[in-house]
Each structure stands twice: as structure tokens, then as C-alpha cells.
Design an enzyme around this catalytic site. Structure first.
Site, PDB file in Angstrom:
ATOM      1  N   GLY A   1       0.775  -1.253   0.000  1.00 50.21           N
ATOM      2  CA  GLY A   1       0.000   0.000   0.000  1.00 50.21           C
ATOM      3  C   GLY A   1       0.792   1.281   0.000  1.00 50.21           C
TER       4      GLY A   1
ATOM      5  N   ILE B   1       0.131   6.117   4.432  1.00 49.80           N
ATOM      6  CA  ILE B   1       0.202   5.547   5.782  1.00 49.80           C
ATOM      7  C   ILE B   1       1.155   4.352   5.773  1.00 49.80           C
ATOM      8  CG2 ILE B   1      -1.129   4.307   7.530  1.00 49.80           C
ATOM      9  CD1 ILE B   1      -3.500   6.211   6.850  1.00 49.80           C
TER      10      ILE B   1
ATOM     11  N   TYR C   1     -18.691   8.661   3.299  1.00 54.44           N
ATOM     12  CA  TYR C   1     -17.752   7.519   3.318  1.00 54.44           C
ATOM     13  C   TYR C   1     -18.452   6.288   2.713  1.00 54.44           C
ATOM     14  CZ  TYR C   1     -13.658   4.883   4.863  1.00 54.44           C
ATOM     15  OH  TYR C   1     -12.519   4.117   4.903  1.00 54.44           O
TER      16      TYR C   1
ATOM     17  N   LYS D   1     -15.151  -1.353   5.165  1.00 56.01           N
ATOM     18  CA  LYS D   1     -14.312  -1.372   6.377  1.00 56.01           C
ATOM     19  C   LYS D   1     -14.953  -2.224   7.478  1.00 56.01           C
ATOM     20  CE  LYS D   1     -10.756   1.293   5.210  1.00 56.01           C
ATOM     21  NZ  LYS D   1      -9.465   0.660   4.834  1.00 56.01           N
TER      22      LYS D   1
ATOM     23  N   VAL E   1      -5.860  11.391   7.679  1.00 58.15           N
ATOM     24  CA  VAL E   1      -4.489  11.766   7.330  1.00 58.15           C
ATOM     25  C   VAL E   1      -4.503  12.256   5.887  1.00 58.15           C
ATOM     26  CG1 VAL E   1      -2.093  10.994   7.154  1.00 58.15           C
ATOM     27  CG2 VAL E   1      -3.632   9.861   8.781  1.00 58.15           C
TER      28      VAL E   1
ATOM     29  N   THR F   1      -3.447  12.039   2.770  1.00 53.99           N
ATOM     30  CA  THR F   1      -2.720  11.179   1.826  1.00 53.99           C
ATOM     31  C   THR F   1      -3.316  11.334   0.434  1.00 53.99           C
ATOM     32  OG1 THR F   1      -4.238   9.361   2.190  1.00 53.99           O
ATOM     33  CG2 THR F   1      -2.299   9.456   3.627  1.00 53.99           C
ATOM     34  N   LEU F   2      -2.732  10.617  -0.531  1.00 53.44           N
ATOM     35  CA  LEU F   2      -3.262  10.606  -1.892  1.00 53.44           C
ATOM     36  C   LEU F   2      -4.738  10.176  -1.899  1.00 53.44           C
ATOM     37  CD1 LEU F   2      -2.418  10.859  -4.921  1.00 53.44           C
ATOM     38  CD2 LEU F   2      -1.898   8.415  -4.857  1.00 53.44           C
ATOM     39  N   ALA F   3      -5.047   9.121  -1.147  1.00 53.92           N
ATOM     40  CA  ALA F   3      -6.417   8.606  -1.098  1.00 53.92           C
ATOM     41  C   ALA F   3      -7.371   9.627  -0.492  1.00 53.92           C
ATOM     42  CB  ALA F   3      -6.477   7.295  -0.305  1.00 53.92           C
TER      43      ALA F   3
HETATM   44  P1  NAD Z   1      -2.728   5.877  -0.208  1.00 57.11           P
HETATM   45  O1  NAD Z   1      -3.399   6.295  -1.467  1.00 57.11           O
HETATM   46  O2  NAD Z   1      -1.376   6.393   0.051  1.00 57.11           O
HETATM   47  O3  NAD Z   1      -2.713   4.290  -0.096  1.00 57.11           O
HETATM   48  C1  NAD Z   1      -3.703   3.465  -0.664  1.00 57.11           C
HETATM   49  C2  NAD Z   1      -2.973   2.364  -1.375  1.00 57.11           C
HETATM   50  O4  NAD Z   1      -3.881   1.385  -1.895  1.00 57.11           O
HETATM   51  C3  NAD Z   1      -2.145   2.868  -2.572  1.00 57.11           C
HETATM   52  O5  NAD Z   1      -0.795   2.537  -2.403  1.00 57.11           O
HETATM   53  C4  NAD Z   1      -2.730   2.113  -3.738  1.00 57.11           C
HETATM   54  O6  NAD Z   1      -1.763   1.766  -4.707  1.00 57.11           O
HETATM   55  C5  NAD Z   1      -3.269   0.888  -3.045  1.00 57.11           C
HETATM   56  N1  NAD Z   1      -4.232   0.153  -3.882  1.00 57.11           N
HETATM   57  C6  NAD Z   1      -5.446   0.551  -4.345  1.00 57.11           C
HETATM   58  N2  NAD Z   1      -5.963  -0.379  -5.152  1.00 57.11           N
HETATM   59  C7  NAD Z   1      -5.068  -1.401  -5.204  1.00 57.11           C
HETATM   60  C8  NAD Z   1      -5.009  -2.641  -5.877  1.00 57.11           C
HETATM   61  N3  NAD Z   1      -5.993  -3.050  -6.698  1.00 57.11           N
HETATM   62  N4  NAD Z   1      -3.929  -3.447  -5.702  1.00 57.11           N
HETATM   63  C9  NAD Z   1      -2.906  -3.049  -4.902  1.00 57.11           C
HETATM   64  N5  NAD Z   1      -2.903  -1.885  -4.224  1.00 57.11           N
HETATM   65  C10 NAD Z   1      -3.968  -1.071  -4.383  1.00 57.11           C
HETATM   66  O7  NAD Z   1      -3.732   6.311   0.970  1.00 57.11           O
HETATM   67  P2  NAD Z   1      -3.728   5.988   2.541  1.00 57.11           P
HETATM   68  O8  NAD Z   1      -4.583   7.029   3.127  1.00 57.11           O
HETATM   69  O9  NAD Z   1      -2.360   5.792   3.017  1.00 57.11           O
HETATM   70  O10 NAD Z   1      -4.543   4.619   2.621  1.00 57.11           O
HETATM   71  C11 NAD Z   1      -4.014   3.446   3.195  1.00 57.11           C
HETATM   72  C12 NAD Z   1      -5.049   2.741   4.072  1.00 57.11           C
HETATM   73  O11 NAD Z   1      -5.336   3.565   5.199  1.00 57.11           O
HETATM   74  C13 NAD Z   1      -6.377   2.465   3.391  1.00 57.11           C
HETATM   75  O12 NAD Z   1      -6.854   1.201   3.821  1.00 57.11           O
HETATM   76  C14 NAD Z   1      -7.259   3.559   3.943  1.00 57.11           C
HETATM   77  O13 NAD Z   1      -8.612   3.179   3.920  1.00 57.11           O
HETATM   78  C15 NAD Z   1      -6.729   3.624   5.357  1.00 57.11           C
HETATM   79  N6  NAD Z   1      -7.076   4.842   6.108  1.00 57.11           N
HETATM   80  C16 NAD Z   1      -6.794   6.075   5.596  1.00 57.11           C
HETATM   81  C17 NAD Z   1      -7.110   7.208   6.339  1.00 57.11           C
HETATM   82  C18 NAD Z   1      -6.842   8.588   5.803  1.00 57.11           C
HETATM   83  O14 NAD Z   1      -7.457   9.548   6.294  1.00 57.11           O
HETATM   84  N7  NAD Z   1      -5.946   8.760   4.855  1.00 57.11           N
HETATM   85  C19 NAD Z   1      -7.709   7.075   7.602  1.00 57.11           C
HETATM   86  C20 NAD Z   1      -7.958   5.788   8.101  1.00 57.11           C
HETATM   87  C21 NAD Z   1      -7.634   4.678   7.337  1.00 57.11           C
HETATM   88  O1  0WE Z   2     -10.301   5.115   3.614  1.00 59.51           O
HETATM   89  C1  0WE Z   2     -10.244   6.294   3.285  1.00 59.51           C
HETATM   90  C2  0WE Z   2     -10.235   6.701   1.821  1.00 59.51           C
HETATM   91  C3  0WE Z   2     -10.103   5.546   0.886  1.00 59.51           C
HETATM   92  C4  0WE Z   2     -10.424   5.872  -0.545  1.00 59.51           C
HETATM   93  C5  0WE Z   2     -10.160   7.090  -1.151  1.00 59.51           C
HETATM   94  C6  0WE Z   2     -10.471   7.284  -2.493  1.00 59.51           C
HETATM   95  C7  0WE Z   2     -10.265   8.617  -3.186  1.00 59.51           C
HETATM   96  C8  0WE Z   2     -10.065   8.441  -4.665  1.00 59.51           C
HETATM   97  C9  0WE Z   2     -11.009   4.871  -1.298  1.00 59.51           C
HETATM   98  N1  0WE Z   2     -11.324   5.058  -2.595  1.00 59.51           N
HETATM   99  C10 0WE Z   2     -11.052   6.223  -3.196  1.00 59.51           C
HETATM  100  N2  0WE Z   2     -11.391   6.372  -4.514  1.00 59.51           N
HETATM  101  C11 0WE Z   2     -10.982   7.421  -5.264  1.00 59.51           C
HETATM  102  O2  0WE Z   2     -11.340   7.530  -6.461  1.00 59.51           O
HETATM  103  N3  0WE Z   2     -10.231   7.244   4.279  1.00 59.51           N
HETATM  104  C12 0WE Z   2     -10.405   6.825   5.648  1.00 59.51           C
HETATM  105  C13 0WE Z   2     -10.102   8.696   4.020  1.00 59.51           C
HETATM  106  C14 0WE Z   2     -11.478   9.253   3.916  1.00 59.51           C
HETATM  107  O3  0WE Z   2     -12.181   9.153   2.770  1.00 59.51           O
HETATM  108  C15 0WE Z   2     -13.429   9.742   2.985  1.00 59.51           C
HETATM  109  C16 0WE Z   2     -13.481  10.182   4.303  1.00 59.51           C
HETATM  110  C17 0WE Z   2     -12.244   9.888   4.901  1.00 59.51           C
HETATM  111  C18 0WE Z   2     -11.829  10.152   6.300  1.00 59.51           C
HETATM  112  C19 0WE Z   2     -14.500   9.874   2.131  1.00 59.51           C
HETATM  113  C20 0WE Z   2     -15.649  10.519   2.581  1.00 59.51           C
HETATM  114  C21 0WE Z   2     -15.730  10.963   3.881  1.00 59.51           C
HETATM  115  C22 0WE Z   2     -14.645  10.807   4.770  1.00 59.51           C
END
Ligand code: NAD
Ligand code: 0WE
Length: 258
Positions: free
Chosen positions: A15, A22, A158, A165, A194, A196-198
Site C-alpha cells: 500500500g 500511511i 464515506y 471497512k 491523514v 494522503t493521496l487517497a
Molecule cells: P494511499 O493512497 O497512500 O494508499 C492506498 C494504497 O492502496 C495505494 O498505495 C494504492 O496503490 C493501493 N491500492 C489501491 N488499489 C489497489 C489494488 N488493486 N492493488 C494493490 N494496491 C492497491 O492512501 P492511505 O490514506 O495511506 O490509505 C491506506 C489505508 O489507510 C487504506 O486502507 C485507507 O482506507 C486507510 N485509512 C486512511 C485514512 C486517511 O485519512 N488517509 C484514515 C484511516 C484509514
Molecule cells: O479510507 C479512506 C479513503 C479511501 C479511498 C479514497 C479514495 C479517493 C479516490 C477509497 N477510494 C477512493 N477512490 C478514489 O477515487 N479514508 C479513511 C479517508 C477518507 O475518505 C473519505 C473520508 C475519509 C476520512 C470519504 C468521505 C468521507 C470521509
């Protein structure tokens, strides 16, 4: 001479997309604690990014492709791991995805396809990579995944990710039961938001960060370093009696009723 907490351990990291991921925060902390790491990348688009980041731990740090929706990729990735180290102690699963439109309107409008994709990538993939890792985890081990409060409570927009989740968190409990006899522990970290890209793809995300700052007991957001430290704890013998748990690292936000 003091021994580092994760000295001699081999960790797989799923990831990392970039340095804000993260997964990268936890990988750095695992490496600092003495673990040797192997990274996946999702596809060619992210290959160079991940290779460059991995090389900060030495140019020999193994990196291999693995799209978690493809059983063939998972098979090849673990074949690569078997050749490189022949053992695994730690597995970080930090992967999630839902089609963008599913995170915008009403949950009610979630399509069958968006539901399928979100659950395949964000929940089933934990089961798939865990099953592939188990034959290499002969000395026991620790599996860590990332969750979010939207699994337990409604967080507007969400949507299907919250449902995925919830499936992920239940999977943590069932995997913990299956793998306990092999001394493999399975836990989730439920992180506060956090940047991040996501997260950047989500409208209103900076308002969410401000909301946590205003309302969480610690009056601030969680840092990547803190998530790293939580990841080291769950991977270490300090957490030897902890499995099947969802550990909130969210500045205390989730304890508030109002
Ligand atoms: P991120 O975009 O840096 O990481 C998400 C990763 O998922 C990327 O590296 C992407 O390549 C990978 N991914 C998506 N589809 C994939 C596939 N088909 N095969 C392999 N890899 C794949 O964002 P992040 O915020 O670091 O997210 C990491 C985890 O943390 C996720 O499970 C997210 O739900 C969770 N999370 C994020 C937050 C937040 O606010 N950013 C909060 C709580 C939990
Ligand atoms: O798990 C996540 C985000 C995961 C995520 C993000 C994206 C953005 C781009 C999954 N799929 C996608 N698809 C895309 O095309 N988080 C915990 C971060 C997050 O996402 C939200 C949140 C929070 C917090 C979306 C709506 C409301 C709150």
C-alpha cells in the site's frame, strides 16, 4: 547491547503509493525498529515511486508488482518473497479503493459494481494476501491492516467504504481466530484522517481535519510518525497477547458522544 524491537523480522508492506502513504509511515517505523522489508506496488504507474522510496533502506530492498484484485499477481508476489527471504514475520495491509462516484452522493445509490470493487480491494484482499503469507509465517507473526471510524458509525459520504471497512474489521476477527493456533496475530489500526493521496481526492477533506482538531480530546490530528509507532507496537512482542482487535489511533475522536 540493546536489540531493536523488530530485529531479524521480515515484513511485507502493501500500500505504498508515495511518501505521504500511511504504509510508508509504518514501513519507516518498522525499518527503524530493525525489520527487513519487501514492498508491493499496484501497477507500472507507481513502480518508480515505490522503488525510489524502498531504496532509502538500501538499493537491495526488494520491490515487486501486486495488484490485489489479481490472484495471479498475488501468487507471483509471494513466489518472489519465497525466493528473496523464505520467511515472513510481519504483514502490513494498507490498501483501499472505491470508485469515486460511490464516495460522493447517497449510499442508497451505490451500484452493484462499485460495491463489488470496494469490497474486493478493501476487504477481500486482506484475506487473500493473508492466506498467501501464512505458509511463510512459520515462526508466528503479526498482520496489521488499516481501518477507519466509518466502519462503526455513519460518516457522511464515506458510504460503501464504511461498509467495506466493516467487512474488513470482521475479517480481522475471523482471521485472528483461524490463525491464533499458528501464533499469527491479526489486528487493525483505525486511524483518524491523514492527508494522503487517497484522502486528497475527497471533497471537504480539509474541513474534516479541522473538525478533528476542534473536537478530538487531543485537539489535533494524528501524525504518520504516531501511526508508525502504533504499527511497531502491534508488530512487536509487546502486543503478544493482542489479536482480533481494532486499535483506534485517532487523537481520541471516537470516544466522543458530542
Ligand atoms: P494511499 O493512497 O497512500 O494508499 C492506498 C494504497 O492502496 C495505494 O498505495 C494504492 O496503490 C493501493 N491500492 C489501491 N488499489 C489497489 C489494488 N488493486 N492493488 C494493490 N494496491 C492497491 O492512501 P492511505 O490514506 O495511506 O490509505 C491506506 C489505508 O489507510 C487504506 O486502507 C485507507 O482506507 C486507510 N485509512 C486512511 C485514512 C486517511 O485519512 N488517509 C484514515 C484511516 C484509514
Ligand atoms: O479510507 C479512506 C479513503 C479511501 C479511498 C479514497 C479514495 C479517493 C479516490 C477509497 N477510494 C477512493 N477512490 C478514489 O477515487 N479514508 C479513511 C479517508 C477518507 O475518505 C473519505 C473520508 C475519509 C476520512 C470519504 C468521505 C468521507 C470521509
Amino acid at each position: 547491547m540493546s536489540q531493536k524491537t523488530l530485529e531479524g523480522k521480515v515484513g511485507l508492506v502493501f500500500g505504498v503509493a508515495n511518501k505521504r502513504s500511511i504504509a510508508w509511515g509504518i514501513a519507516k517505523a518498522w525499518a527503524d525498529a530493525g525489520a527487513r522489508l519487501i514492498f508491493n506496488y499496484q501497477g507500472e504507474r507507481l513502480k518508480e515511486n515505490v522503488e525510489e522510496l524502498a531504496a532509502t533502506f538500501g538499493s537491495e530492498t526488494p520491490v515487486a508488482a501486486c495488484d490485489v484484485t489479481r490472484d495471479e499477481d498475488i501468487g507471483k508476489f509471494f513466489e518472489f518473497v519465497r525466493e528473496k527471504t523464505g520467511r515472513v514475520d510481519l504483514l502490513l495491509h494498507s490498501v483501499a479503493f472505491a470508485p469515486k462516484e460511490a464516495l460522493e452522493g447517497n449510499f442508497l445509490d451505490t451500484s452493484r459494481e462499485a460495491f463489488r470493487i470496494a469490497h474486493d480491494i478493501s476487504a477481500y484482499s486482506l484475506v487473500a494476501v493473508s492466506r498467501a503469507a501464512v505458509p511463510l509465517m512459520n515462526a508466528g507473526g503479526s498482520i496489521v491492516t488499516m481501518s477507519y471510524y466509518g466502519a462503526a458509525k455513519v460518516v457522511p459520504h464515506y458510504n460503501v467504504m464504511g461498509v467495506a471497512k466493516a467487512a474488513l474489521e470482521a475479517s480481522v476477527r475471523y482471521l485472528a481466530y483461524d490463525l491464533g493456533p499458528k501464533k499469527i496475530r491479526v489486528n487493525a489500526i483505525s486511524a483518524g484522517p491523514v492527508n494522503t493521496l487517497a484522502a486528497r481526492g475527497i471533497s471537504g477533506f480539509s474541513a474534516m481535519l479541522s473538525h478533528y482538531e476542534a473536537h478530538a480530546p487531543l485537539k489535533r490530528n494524528i501524525t504518520l510518525e504516531e501511526l508508525g509507532a502504533t504499527g511497531v507496537f502491534l508488530a512487536s512482542d509487546g502486543a503478544a497477547g493482542i489479536t482480533g482487535q481494532i486499535l483506534y489511533a485517532d487523537s481520541g475522536y471516537s470516544v466522543m458522544g458530542m
